[in-house]
Structure formats: C-alpha cells, structure tokens
Design an enzyme around this catalytic site. Structure first.
Site, PDB file in Angstrom:
ATOM      1  CE1 TYR A 143      -2.381   3.262   2.498  1.00 48.19           C
ATOM      2  CE2 TYR A 143      -3.770   2.432   0.725  1.00 48.19           C
ATOM      3  CZ  TYR A 143      -3.491   3.389   1.676  1.00 48.19           C
ATOM      4  OH  TYR A 143      -4.324   4.481   1.816  1.00 48.19           O
ATOM      5  CG  ASP A 238       5.917   3.643   0.537  1.00 48.78           C
ATOM      6  OD1 ASP A 238       4.709   3.452   0.239  1.00 48.78           O
ATOM      7  OD2 ASP A 238       6.286   4.332   1.509  1.00 48.78           O
ATOM      8  CE  LYS A 266       2.500   4.620   8.125  1.00 45.50           C
ATOM      9  NZ  LYS A 266       1.080   4.671   8.543  1.00 45.50           N
TER      10      LYS A 266
HETATM   11  P1  KE4 Z   1      -0.760   8.256   4.501  1.00 41.60           P
HETATM   12  O1  KE4 Z   1      -1.287   8.942   3.249  1.00 41.60           O
HETATM   13  O2  KE4 Z   1      -1.819   7.405   5.170  1.00 41.60           O
HETATM   14  O3  KE4 Z   1      -0.076   9.210   5.450  1.00 41.60           O
HETATM   15  O4  KE4 Z   1       0.407   7.250   4.042  1.00 41.60           O
HETATM   16  C1  KE4 Z   1       0.131   6.308   3.038  1.00 41.60           C
HETATM   17  C2  KE4 Z   1       1.130   5.176   3.133  1.00 41.60           C
HETATM   18  C3  KE4 Z   1       2.151   5.104   2.205  1.00 41.60           C
HETATM   19  N1  KE4 Z   1       3.073   4.111   2.241  1.00 41.60           N
HETATM   20  C4  KE4 Z   1       3.015   3.152   3.212  1.00 41.60           C
HETATM   21  C5  KE4 Z   1       4.045   2.064   3.219  1.00 41.60           C
HETATM   22  C6  KE4 Z   1       1.990   3.185   4.196  1.00 41.60           C
HETATM   23  O5  KE4 Z   1       1.937   2.208   5.135  1.00 41.60           O
HETATM   24  C7  KE4 Z   1       1.035   4.212   4.164  1.00 41.60           C
HETATM   25  C8  KE4 Z   1      -0.105   4.287   5.167  1.00 41.60           C
HETATM   26  N2  KE4 Z   1      -0.163   3.228   6.119  1.00 41.60           N
HETATM   27  C9  KE4 Z   1      -1.490   2.878   6.620  1.00 41.60           C
HETATM   28  C10 KE4 Z   1      -1.296   1.784   7.676  1.00 41.60           C
HETATM   29  N3  KE4 Z   1      -0.955   0.535   7.113  1.00 41.60           N
HETATM   30  C11 KE4 Z   1      -2.221   4.058   7.163  1.00 41.60           C
HETATM   31  C12 KE4 Z   1      -3.385   3.706   8.041  1.00 41.60           C
HETATM   32  C13 KE4 Z   1      -4.698   4.191   7.460  1.00 41.60           C
HETATM   33  O6  KE4 Z   1      -4.848   4.185   6.218  1.00 41.60           O
HETATM   34  O7  KE4 Z   1      -5.577   4.574   8.263  1.00 41.60           O
END
Ligand code: KE4
Length: 430
Positions: A143, A238, A266
């Site tokens: 993701y 990523d 994060k």
């Molecule tokens: P955000 O747009 O959610 O800040 O980041 C996206 C993203 C990009 N790359 C990786 C490897 C990520 O894990 C994420 C977001 N992680 C999820 C948890 N697995 C966010 C939690 C959620 O969507 O509420």
C-alpha cells in the site's frame, strides 16, 4: 461522563462515513465497536469508558517514542505558541531536512508533504517525468496511499475491506499500474522483458507492512535494483512505515540497497501530519520551483509537525541504545507469542523486525499476498477481541502490522504475553 463507545459510534456514523476518517478504524474486518479514544500516554490509550489499553496501533507506526512523549509535546506546544503555520519557510524545516538527509548516503534533497500518499504520488510523478514513460510496477498487498494509480491490488485498508482495487479509478489510470506478486523477481524480470521500455518506476515497500508484515526474500530487492538500473527505470523505496523504525534511516540504510527515491512519513512527523520524498539532486531538482514537476501544499513543512518530527528524530539519534532496545523487545514479544501459540496448539506464524510484527494464523510465514490471504482471518478476529477484552488493542485487521514504541518496555511485553496466554483458551470457544 463521556457515554459509551457504542453511543459515540452511533453518533459518529450520522456525520462521518462509517463513523471514521480512515476505513481501517471501523473494525469492519474484526466486527464490534471501535474504541473512541480520549487520551494516550506511553504505550497506553484510554477510551471514553475510561478503559486502558496497551496500544499496538500507535498511530499506525508514527509514535515510535510512545503517546504524548513529554519532549515532543513540549516542542509542539512551543512551536504552536510561536505561530502554527506561516506558508513560508523556517530555519526549523531546513534543520529537519538536513537531519533526514544526513541519515541516507544517497539523499541530497528532501521535500516535506502532509501525508505518505502525497510523498509517493510525487515520487511516481518525478519518475514518469524523468523517464517519459507511463508504467508503474507495484506489488500485490503493498500500500502506497490512496492516489488513483496505487489503488490496484492495494494492501492495508483496501485489503482489509476486500476492495484491493477501488471503484472510481478510471481504467485508463489503472492500466498504467502493473501489480505483481511480492517476492517474485521472475515475474518482475518477465514484465521488464515484455514492457521494460514503458516502465517509469518500480515502487516497493522494502519490508511489506500493509498485508501484515512480509519480509523480502533474499535477492528480491537486489533484483529490483538491478532490473530498474538495466532498463532505465527508477526504483522507489516506500519507507513510510520502515523509515527510522527498523533503524536509523531505514531498511535501505540497513541493507545498503540504494533506491533512486525514498518516501518517508509516520515517525518523521512524530504523530503530526508530515511525510517526505527524498533522493539525489538529479531527480529531486526536477520538482518546482527548480524543475517543471509540480507538487505543492499549504501546510507542507508545517512548523508544529516539523518541531515534533525533529524532536522525535533527535531522541532516537541521541539514544545509542534505542534501536537495540526496540529490536530486543519486539523479538521478546514475537518469541513469546510463538511459544504461547505452540503451547495452546494454535497454528500461527509470528513475523517480526525491529519495532513491528504480525501474527498470521497459518503454519508458516507468508511470502506474498496469496499466502497471506490463505491465513485464518476468523481466528485473527477471535484473537483480536479476546485481547481487546484483556486490555490489549491490536490493529483491527489481520492485514496490518503491530507497532511497538520505546514506551513498550519489558513490563508491557510481559503484560501483553500474560493477556495472550489468558486469552488463547477463550479464543477457541468464540
Ligand atoms: P498516509 O497517506 O496514510 O499518510 O500514508 C500512506 C502510506 C504510504 N506508504 C506506506 C508504506 C503506508 O503504510 C502508508 C499508510 N499506512 C497505513 C497503515 N498501514 C495508514 C493507516 C490508514 O490508512 O488509516
């Protein structure tokens, strides 16, 4: 005084889709009522019913120091009191960019954005701009945020809700993304030989955290680095999850495999909205105002988020034992979990790396999404609720990772394992 979680959930659903601002929070994969949190401290959160939980969500990995770390709170308060946002640059955002860049030998430039999605979107845009090619290769179960072209066989919430490819993404866009099985270098090589001259980038979680924790098999990441170099595509790591979690810098620093661009998030925001894309000047100086590739953001490099992120990274940099302690406790928890499952005759594989772990109810650790999806998600559901009743709040999905912080000390690990041992017998019944 605050009512119950159920009352808040009812009320929330009347004004917010599903009652949540991000789908995975809705407990759809595990059932039941999401907890409405009033506060957090260290490894704990408290809900509106004043129940305390040992927290393994930890803002999905952002809070590596734990909830409400005093130094982070103080830094954010000071920054807010001076002015929460200017829409202009500040010395603090330069200092954080310098600190982030100093962690990676290949990074010369850093650009802050508000979310991991923005970071990965822009990294792909740069790759498409510098190569003039349309295709992006991602991996099933990984993701990278919710930009249209990533919502193809996506992990995390998309996988949790069983819609790994979202409606609303035009076929013309979806066709520019090819999603291949993680840990399958042969499939990647075949794609490159078929369409390599159209591939702008390969984007990969070097350690996959969004289908649960899946580790790269030996040679997988090296193969991606070799193929992208041979075919003139960019390799994007990523590390939004793994950056400054699995070690200072991240997995690319631990392995010495250098991508062309890296995305972070994060941890570097310390629990505030801050993410980044970074890399050598030859790629990064393609973005405006130096180059023509456009990316912008009202609150990008926000002083409060920068203060929290900078303080977080300094705490990690100044404590030479931090990552060893985090690794030791993660390992202790993982091994304790594995022993508890074996002792209770539960078929489960525990996969871990520094600061994160996953439990798969299947006999062996999965190597890709197909094997992840062969795990017993109903067993995870029962395990999740058995632990929730014991005051341990896991991520509400079999397809997420558990996140530890430096506040998850030996006592927290011991308490978690005690809760697991008392929950397992009841897990079989429900
Ligand atoms: P955000 O747009 O959610 O800040 O980041 C996206 C993203 C990009 N790359 C990786 C490897 C990520 O894990 C994420 C977001 N992680 C999820 C948890 N697995 C966010 C939690 C959620 O969507 O509420």
């Amino acid at each position: 005084m605050w009512g119950t979680n159920g009352e808040w959930y009812e009320r929330a659903q009347r004004v917010i889709p599903g009652g949540v601002h991000s789908p995975v929070r809705a407990f759809r994969a595990v059932g039941g009522v999401p907890r409405f949190i009033l506060r957090g401290e260290g490894a704990y959160v408290w809900d509106v019913e004043d129940r305390a939980y040992i927290d393994y969500v930890m803002s999905w990995g952002a809070l590596i120091l734990g909830h409400a770390h005093p130094a982070v709170v103080a830094a954010a308060q000071r920054a807010t009191a001076r002015g929460s946002s200017y829409g202009m640059t500040t010395p603090a955002d330069v200092e954080l960019a310098e600190l982030v860049a100093s962690a990676f030998p290949f990074v010369e430039r850093v650009r802050f954005v508000n979310s991991g999605t923005e970071a990965t979107m822009t990294a792909v845009r740069i790759a498409r701009a510098v190569t003039g090619r349309p295709l992006v290769i991602k991996f099933d179960g990984c993701y990278h945020g919710h930009a249209d072209y990533f919502l193809v066989q996506a992990g995390s919430g998309a996988l949790t809700l069983g819609v790994p490819s979202s409606p609303g993404v035009p076929a013309t866009i979806a066709r520019t993304t090819v999603s291949l099985p993680y840990n399958d270098p042969v499939a990647v090589e075949r794609l490159f030989h078929e369409r390599g001259d159209q591939v702008a980038a390969v984007i990969v979680e070097p350690i996959a955290g969004n289908m649960g924790l899946v580790l790269p098999v030996d040679g997988f990441l090296e193969a991606l680095r070799d193929l992208t170099r041979r075919f003139g595509s960019l390799l994007i790591f990523d590390e939004v999850i793994t950056g400054f979690r699995v070690g200072w810098g991240g997995w690319s620093v631990r392995t010495g495999i250098e991508p062309d661009l890296i995305t972070l998030g994060k941890v570097i925001g310390g629990g505030f909205p801050l993410a980044a894309y970074a890399g050598p000047a030859r790629w990064m100086d393609r973005v405006a105002p130096v180059g023509p590739v456009y990316q912008a953001g009202t609150l990008a490099g926000n002083p409060v988020a920068v203060a929290a992120g900078y303080t977080t990274l300094l705490q990690l940099q100044d404590d030479p034992t931090a990552y060893d302690a985090l690794a030791r406790r993660t390992r202790a928890l993982a091994e304790g979990l594995q022993e508890a499952f074996q002792a209770h005759g539960v078929s489960a594989a525990v996969v871990w790396t520094t600061g994160m772990l996953s439990v798969f109810f299947r006999p062996t650790p999965p190597r890709n999404l197909t094997e992840v999806q062969a795990s017993d998600v109903d067993a995870f559901r029962r395990f999740f609720h058995a632990l929730l009743e014991q005051g341990v709040h896991l991520p509400p999905s079999a397809f997420e990772a558990w996140f530890l912080s430096l506040a998850h000390d030996d006592t927290i690990v011991t308490q978690t394992l005690e809760a697991v041992r008392s929950a397992l017998p009841r897990m079989k019944d429900t």
